[in-house]
Scaffold this active site. Structure first.
Site, mmCIF file in Angstrom:
data_model
loop_
_atom_site.group_PDB
_atom_site.id
_atom_site.type_symbol
_atom_site.label_atom_id
_atom_site.label_comp_id
_atom_site.label_asym_id
_atom_site.label_seq_id
_atom_site.Cartn_x
_atom_site.Cartn_y
_atom_site.Cartn_z
ATOM 1 N N LYS A 285 0.842 -1.194 0.000
ATOM 2 C CA LYS A 285 0.000 0.000 0.000
ATOM 3 C C LYS A 285 0.879 1.246 0.000
ATOM 4 O O LYS A 285 1.874 1.310 0.709
ATOM 5 C CB LYS A 285 -0.905 0.024 1.244
ATOM 6 C CG LYS A 285 -2.210 -0.700 1.078
ATOM 7 C CD LYS A 285 -3.130 -0.413 2.251
ATOM 8 C CE LYS A 285 -4.520 -0.968 2.006
ATOM 9 N NZ LYS A 285 -5.450 -0.634 3.111
ATOM 10 N N GLU A 371 -19.620 -8.734 8.479
ATOM 11 C CA GLU A 371 -20.734 -8.172 9.257
ATOM 12 C C GLU A 371 -21.714 -9.235 9.726
ATOM 13 O O GLU A 371 -22.273 -9.129 10.828
ATOM 14 C CB GLU A 371 -21.460 -7.113 8.428
ATOM 15 C CG GLU A 371 -20.685 -5.836 8.208
ATOM 16 C CD GLU A 371 -19.700 -5.904 7.067
ATOM 17 O OE1 GLU A 371 -18.966 -4.924 6.851
ATOM 18 O OE2 GLU A 371 -19.661 -6.960 6.384
ATOM 19 N N ARG A 399 -25.698 -5.834 4.978
ATOM 20 C CA ARG A 399 -25.232 -7.164 4.588
ATOM 21 C C ARG A 399 -25.561 -8.213 5.633
ATOM 22 O O ARG A 399 -25.477 -9.407 5.364
ATOM 23 C CB ARG A 399 -23.721 -7.130 4.358
ATOM 24 C CG ARG A 399 -23.322 -6.242 3.198
ATOM 25 C CD ARG A 399 -21.899 -6.509 2.747
ATOM 26 N NE ARG A 399 -20.910 -6.048 3.690
ATOM 27 C CZ ARG A 399 -19.838 -5.322 3.339
ATOM 28 N NH1 ARG A 399 -19.664 -4.969 2.091
ATOM 29 N NH2 ARG A 399 -18.963 -4.949 4.232
#
Length: 641
Positions: A285, A371, A399
């Site tokens: 990253k 989730e 979700r």
């Protein structure tokens, strides 16, 4: 303003067709220029930075090797797609990222043929790519589907559900696992790159296929033993056993920034007769930009920044953020209640759970992008006597709706939901707007649903939720800073289902839920200036409703307006149902509901989004005057009462 970088080679590339005309030896320069262009663009607009920098070479390599857009490239989450946008005909608009009328910060079908599938949530790419690949197979089309998924997104079960069915796609499906946290493989070098090229080559695949056919002619036991020997030998070297079990041919890990490694492997994968294939690519990253390399978390998403120094442009200090108020309040409550614990799904900083985690690490749980698991995990904790707070963005909680219903509501378990990013969210647009949580929670039996009007109310509601053990309870609050009221030292345990009168009047009643209360009060001032005596109520609860207060307001005022930052089916629908059930509408009541429009709103500045949604003070005034058929003649004739 950041000076535009010099990009002579990138200037010749308008689309991937132009890219594919270059020699492989030019791709290093192109990648460097592409990285500089992205840094400059995000420095101007703000947005996601580190993730895009990490896939520059990978983006170049994919478009160079595969025949996009006929080969469908699907980015998981989509926040790393800025280099992809620059290479696919959108460079001239790249400095409109996340602005009103500009480019989305994510992939978007309506924006380009090179975005075959829109995404801003996690872990959808493999399922979507499988759909494209199977469609091509059924229609005998040659195109491939390439899913690029980050290692973080692999924490969601949906990715594995898709992989479990991927064999049906054959060689039309390619999954590229972008491992940017070194979470799966150790650092890679020349040996692993060499092995990746060998095991992805047509010669190796052909030999492997021939060996498999020969082995099948041997006894079943011999065949199985040979298969396991090859699989586990390759698994020990390259870590691909899990993916092989799911039906993929695993290649990697390879250095995702080394084009000399990427290009031949992707060529082999493109031409492979076997399939599906998973290519494991290791990236960093923030690659190529020192500030982002050194602080990946701070440069994941950024404000406008100075390209040379990396310093982000921050406005003057403002009120405390709602997420910080929640996190700090919960941390203090947990000091005297060891049953309180906090759960988040890969968003500790965004929900304020990071503050709780620093104070109470043993009672803080980040379950990753999962989730569904988070909700049922919280339900298990609640069933065992704990007081769990499940802190999830409104749009991400969607979700886990089945778990909310089946595992929490039906069993009436006291899970506390802290719903961050409720309402409009500005630059992140429709995919992240928390428009539906009141609608999808307040329909459920046993649920208590609260909405905070300001920081003090959020603190009171957090305390109320902590003390509530009779079933599930939720508090919603918006993104960003509060109103500046501050948090009181002594918190109040609110009476469940009871609102509060903020302003008393006689003719007009404004029934507010959540942070539109400030606009409701501005509207009341404007109405009073026209001689219209106005009441303002902060209902606090979408469920259970304060029926006594609502009944009083509806029967003692000529016009009543509900105001909420949520979709149809929320507070207004529940108030309308109450009025209908009790015959109040038949009595001539002028009742109007104000809510978010029945469409998805694109990214823009928050104030413009509210104006577009018609949820500002002036729109409340217009609604009231419209219901009264008000004009200046009405005022002069004494209609103001």
């Amino acid at each position: 303003m950041n000076d535009l970088p010099q990009t002579p080679l990138l200037d010749t590339v308008k689309t991937p067709d132009d890219l594919r005309k270059l020699k492989t030896g030019q791709l290093r320069q192109l990648s460097d220029e592409l990285r500089e262009e992205m840094i400059s663009a995000v420095g101007t607009t703000g947005g996601h930075l580190g993730s895009g920098l990490g896939v520059v070479e990978l983006t170049v390599a994919i478009h160079y090797i595969f025949n996009t857009p006929e080969d469908r490239l699907i980015w998981d989450v989509g926040h790393q797609c800025y280099p992809h946008k620059i290479l696919t005909g959108r460079r001239d608009r790249i400095r409109t990222l996340r602005q009103g009328g500009g480019l989305s910060g994510f992939t978007k079908r309506a924006e380009s043929e090179y975005d075959p599938f829109g995404a801003a949530h996690s872990s959808t790419s493999i399922s979507a790519a499988l759909g494209f690949a199977i469609a091509n197979k059924l229609n005998d089309r040659p195109g491939k589907a390439i899913a690029v998924i980050g290692d973080g997104a692999m924490s969601a079960g949906m990715a594995y559900e898709a992989m479990n069915n991927a064999e049906q796609a054959g060689n039309r499906l390619v999954v590229i696992l972008n491992d940017n946290d070194m979470s799966i493989a150790p650092p890679v070098g020349g040996l692993s790159a060499y092995l990746a090229r060998v095991v992805s080559s047509s010669e190796y695949l052909g030999l492997r296929s021939l060996a498999s056919k020969v082995a099948r002619r041997l006894s079943r036991r011999v065949h199985q033993s040979l298969g396991r020997a090859e699989e586990y030998t390759r698994g020990m070297v390259a870590g691909g056993t899990l993916f092989e079990e799911l039906g993929f041919y695993y290649v990697g890990p390879i250095d995702g920034h080394n084009l000399d490694h990427l290009i031949p492997v992707l060529e082999n994968v493109r031409d492979a007769k076997e399939g599906p294939v998973l290519v494991h690519v290791v990236t960093q990253k923030g690659k190529g930009y020192a500030p982002a390399e050194n602080a990946a978390d701070k440069y994941h998403g950024v404000q406008k920044f100075d390209v040379i120094t990396g310093a982000q442009h921050k406005g003057p200090p403002g009120p405390a953020k709602y997420q910080d108020v929640f996190g700090e309040t919960l941390s203090k409550l947990a000091e005297t209640d060891d049953r309180i614990c906090a759960i988040t799904a890969a968003m500790p900083g965004g929900t304020g759970v990071d503050k709780f985690a620093r104070a109470h690490p043993d009672r803080s749980f980040d379950v990753g992008i999962a989730e569904q698991h988070a909700v049922t995990f919280a339900a298990g904790l609640a069933a065992q006597g704990m007081r769990p707070f499940c802190a999830i963005y409104s749009t991400f909680l969607q979700r886990a709706y089945d778990q909310v219903v089946h595992d929490v509501a039906i069993q009436n378990l006291p899970v506390r939901f802290a719903i961050d990013r409720a309402g409009l969210v500005g630059a992140d647009g429709a995919t992240h707007a928390g428009s539906f949580d009141v609608t999808y929670l307040a329909t459920l039996p046993n649920f208590v649903v609260m909405a905070a009007a300001d920081e003090a109310e959020l603190a009171h509601m957090t305390y109320t939720a902590a003390e509530y053990d009779d079933g599930p309870i939720a508090v919603r609050y918006p993104r960003g800073g509060g109103t500046g009221v501050g948090v009181p030292e002594v918190l109040e345990k609110l009476e469940i289902g009871k609102g509060r009168m903020v302003r008393e009047g006689k003719k007009v009643a404004i029934l507010s839920l959540g942070t539109r209360l400030a606009e409701a009060l501005k509207a009341a001032d404007a109405l009073e200036s026209k001689g219209l005596s106005t009441s303002v109520a902060d209902l606090r609860f979408a469920k259970p409703l304060d029926e006594a207060l609502i009944r009083k307001l509806l029967t003692t005022h000529e016009v009543a307006v509900t105001v909420e930052e949520g979709a149809v089916g929320g507070l207004g629908a529940h108030v309308l149902t109450l009025a209908s059930d009790e015959g109040l509408i038949d009595a001539g009541l002028k009742l109007r509901t104000m809510r978010l429009p029945d469409r998805f709103q694109d990214q823009d500045k928050p104030e413009k989004q509210y104006d577009e949604a018609r949820l500002n003070a002036e729109h409340i005034v217009e609604t009231v005057l419209g219901a009264l058929r008000w004009n200046e003649t009405s005022k002069q004739s004494g209609a103001s009462a």
